[in-house]
Design a protein around this motif. Sequence first.
Motif, short mmCIF file in Angstrom:
data_model
loop_
_atom_site.label_atom_id
_atom_site.label_comp_id
_atom_site.label_asym_id
_atom_site.label_seq_id
_atom_site.Cartn_x
_atom_site.Cartn_y
_atom_site.Cartn_z
N GLN A 37 71.35 33.35 17.95
CA GLN A 37 72.26 34.44 17.57
C GLN A 37 73.71 34.01 17.76
N LYS A 38 74.00 33.44 18.93
CA LYS A 38 75.37 32.98 19.20
C LYS A 38 75.78 31.89 18.23
N TYR A 39 74.87 30.95 17.98
CA TYR A 39 75.18 29.83 17.09
C TYR A 39 75.47 30.32 15.67
N PHE A 40 74.64 31.21 15.15
CA PHE A 40 74.84 31.69 13.78
C PHE A 40 76.09 32.55 13.68
N LYS A 41 76.41 33.27 14.75
CA LYS A 41 77.60 34.13 14.74
C LYS A 41 78.88 33.31 14.80
N LYS A 42 78.90 32.31 15.68
CA LYS A 42 80.11 31.52 15.90
C LYS A 42 80.16 30.25 15.05
N GLY A 43 78.98 29.77 14.61
CA GLY A 43 78.94 28.54 13.83
C GLY A 43 79.14 27.29 14.67
N LYS A 44 79.05 27.44 15.98
CA LYS A 44 79.19 26.29 16.86
C LYS A 44 78.41 26.53 18.14
N ILE A 45 78.30 25.49 18.91
CA ILE A 45 77.55 25.54 20.16
C ILE A 45 78.48 25.89 21.30
N PHE A 92 65.79 24.75 9.24
CA PHE A 92 64.51 25.25 8.75
C PHE A 92 63.82 25.93 9.92
N LEU A 93 63.79 27.25 9.91
CA LEU A 93 63.21 28.01 11.00
C LEU A 93 61.83 28.51 10.61
N THR A 94 60.85 28.18 11.44
CA THR A 94 59.49 28.64 11.20
C THR A 94 59.04 29.51 12.36
N TYR A 95 58.17 30.43 12.06
CA TYR A 95 57.67 31.34 13.08
C TYR A 95 56.19 31.62 12.82
N LYS A 96 55.40 31.48 13.86
CA LYS A 96 53.97 31.79 13.76
C LYS A 96 53.73 33.15 14.40
N ALA A 107 53.55 46.15 4.44
CA ALA A 107 54.73 46.83 4.97
C ALA A 107 54.90 46.53 6.46
N ALA A 108 53.81 46.47 7.19
CA ALA A 108 53.86 46.17 8.62
C ALA A 108 54.33 44.73 8.85
N VAL A 109 53.87 43.82 8.02
CA VAL A 109 54.30 42.42 8.15
C VAL A 109 55.79 42.30 7.83
N ARG A 110 56.24 42.98 6.77
CA ARG A 110 57.67 42.95 6.43
C ARG A 110 58.51 43.50 7.59
N GLN A 111 58.03 44.57 8.21
CA GLN A 111 58.74 45.15 9.35
C GLN A 111 58.81 44.15 10.51
N THR A 112 57.73 43.45 10.77
CA THR A 112 57.72 42.43 11.82
C THR A 112 58.74 41.34 11.50
N LYS A 115 62.25 42.48 12.14
CA LYS A 115 62.55 42.45 13.58
C LYS A 115 62.86 41.03 14.04
N LEU A 116 62.09 40.07 13.52
CA LEU A 116 62.31 38.67 13.91
C LEU A 116 63.66 38.15 13.42
N THR A 117 64.01 38.45 12.18
CA THR A 117 65.30 37.97 11.66
C THR A 117 66.45 38.58 12.45
N SER A 118 66.30 39.84 12.81
CA SER A 118 67.32 40.48 13.64
C SER A 118 67.40 39.82 15.02
N LYS A 119 66.24 39.54 15.57
CA LYS A 119 66.16 38.90 16.90
C LYS A 119 66.86 37.54 16.92
N PHE A 120 66.70 36.77 15.83
CA PHE A 120 67.30 35.43 15.78
C PHE A 120 68.70 35.42 15.17
N GLY A 121 69.16 36.55 14.70
CA GLY A 121 70.51 36.63 14.16
C GLY A 121 70.65 35.96 12.81
N THR A 122 69.63 36.01 12.00
CA THR A 122 69.64 35.39 10.69
C THR A 122 69.10 36.37 9.66
N SER A 123 69.39 36.15 8.41
CA SER A 123 68.91 37.07 7.38
C SER A 123 67.54 36.67 6.84
N TYR A 124 67.06 35.48 7.21
CA TYR A 124 65.76 35.04 6.72
C TYR A 124 65.16 33.98 7.64
#
Length: 129
Positions: A37-45, A92-96, A107-112, A115-124
């Motif tokens: 989240q911090k990295y995607f927001k700031k674009g740096k470490i 390339f972010l993968t999630y199991k 619809a439940a999978v899309r909702q999950t 939640k994950l994209t929000s958690k990681f601070g990314t749109s996909y």
Amino acid sequence: SSEFAPRGLALALRGGVRHYDMATDYGNSDIIAPLFQKYFKKGKIDWDFEEEKDELLQKLDLVRQKADSAYKNETKTKSFRGTEGQGRNNLFLTYKLSNAEQSTDPAAVRQTIRKLTSKFGTSYLDLVS
């Protein structure tokens, strides 16, 4: 461990690692999600461990030099140097999904996934399985 996760992610991004595999069952998503989240927001470490940064980067350069000499006729690893500051498109972010996160209801999978994209601070996420 959560103690070493910031160092590991910072070095991975600085070193050019582009694929990050996460899963609830791995126990890594809750630890590294705030870092992404911090990295995607700031674009740096954020180097919260400044005193160790130079030593760690020197070790990373040594590994890179050894790889370069081992693969003399291959593309030099320096050409892939670092993803820091290059944004989300270079990763390339993968999630199991865990069994509990899976569903036969689309619809439940899309909702999950939302939640994950929000958690990681990314749109996909690049791959969800």
